[in-house]
Scaffold this active site. Structure first.
Site, mmCIF file in Angstrom:
data_model
loop_
_atom_site.group_PDB
_atom_site.id
_atom_site.type_symbol
_atom_site.label_atom_id
_atom_site.label_comp_id
_atom_site.label_asym_id
_atom_site.label_seq_id
_atom_site.Cartn_x
_atom_site.Cartn_y
_atom_site.Cartn_z
ATOM 1 N N CYS A 147 -98.841 -2.373 77.964
ATOM 2 C CA CYS A 147 -100.285 -2.271 77.897
ATOM 3 C C CYS A 147 -100.897 -3.420 76.783
ATOM 4 C CB CYS A 147 -100.954 -1.211 78.285
ATOM 5 S SG CYS A 147 -102.815 -1.265 78.895
ATOM 6 N N GLU A 187 -97.810 2.289 82.982
ATOM 7 C CA GLU A 187 -98.174 3.095 81.739
ATOM 8 C C GLU A 187 -98.642 4.161 82.379
ATOM 9 O OE1 GLU A 187 -100.671 2.842 77.550
ATOM 10 O OE2 GLU A 187 -101.152 1.432 79.417
ATOM 11 N N LYS A 198 -94.608 2.828 72.496
ATOM 12 C CA LYS A 198 -95.689 1.774 72.505
ATOM 13 C C LYS A 198 -96.112 1.648 71.091
ATOM 14 C CE LYS A 198 -100.537 0.685 74.379
ATOM 15 N NZ LYS A 198 -101.327 1.314 75.203
#
Length: 272
Positions: A142, A40, A106
């Site tokens: 993440c 990321e 995300k």
């Protein structure tokens, strides 16, 4: 299938970070990688304003990543930021060896441990899979790793491998949590999980920032929860062969996906 985990430490200059992507991709391709996974925020680390950095998925930074992937004949996944009004999207570019470009935004934003990602980042909504040599690969980013339903949904969509680029926040117990979560998500979804983090920054001032700038400890876990590869905190690029037939074996022996049953929602009345 050969997966490269490129545990890098990106800075604040997207052009300089492209050079890191080029070098690591060349190294991974020389090692026979089919898929190269970067962290990321590869485009630019956290801790600086992201609005001025963000570019569309057909902009120059993503186009350059696509050219790198095509030049080396591999698929590259890397974190970047794309515009979204007065916020940005935390986006993964999925650059195919054939020049095709896909993306994932995300879904779960890191509003935790004193950091408020949603203040400057807009959430995505749609899970994404893609194909590498006939193998379906899912993506998560993440903080997504704390949400098992995303991983089981990706498995339901056919994923045998799930890649998780991250820039994990430092703090007491955080590396342990990362390692446990990577293992748990592989077990939840009976997939290979390649969780690839930013290395620990070399600069003390960056390392001590409240922003999630990376803790290293990338980890590749198989569908039975065994750790195939685990890195330390430093910069490292490794290529690892996985036998995706292990996914079928795991799903036959550990049939959590087919054994899963719907759970009564709290709003539904109890029945006798």
């Amino acid at each position: 299938m050969r997966i490269a985990m490129a545990q890098i430490s990106s800075g604040t200059d997207p052009t300089a970070n492209l050079e890191i992507v080029e070098t690591a991709t060349a190294e991974a391709a020389a090692g026979g990688a089919d898929l190269v996974v970067f962290p990321e925020a590869t485009m630019c680390r956290f801790g600086v304003p992201l609005g001025p950095i963000a570019e569309p998925i057909d902009g120059p930074w993503a186009t350059a990543v696509s050219a790198i992937a095509a030049r080396h004949g591999v698929t590259v996944v890397a974190g970047m930021f794309t515009p979204d009004g007065d916020r940005v999207r935390n986006t993964l570019i999925i650059a195919g060896a054939d020049g095709a470009i896909g993306s994932y935004d995300k879904i779960h934003l890191y509003d935790a441990f004193g950091f408020a990602e949603s203040r400057t980042v807009a959430p995505g909504a749609e899970p994404v899979t893609f194909d590498v040599g006939g193998v379906t690969v899912g993506v998560a980013t993440c903080y997504d790793i704390r949400f098992p339903a995303l991983f089981t949904e990706l498995a339901a969509r056919g994923a045998a491998v799930i890649v998780v680029p991250a820039s994990w926040g430092a703090g007491p117990g955080k590396v342990h949590q990362w390692e446990v979560l990577a293992t748990a998500r592989a077990l939840d979804s009976t997939t290979f999980v390649a969780a690839v983090g930013q290395a620990v920054p070399a600069d003390d001032s960056v390392r001590e920032s409240s922003a999630p700038t990376g803790t290293g400890h990338s980890q590749l876990t198989d569908p039975f929860g065994s750790v195939v590869a685990a890195y330390d905190e430093g910069v490292h690029v490794g290529v690892h062969e996985v036998d995706v037939r292990a996914v079928e074996k795991a799903r036959a022996a550990l049939a959590v996906l087919t054994n899963q049953r719907p759970i009564r929602q709290a709003s539904e009345p109890l029945t006798s």
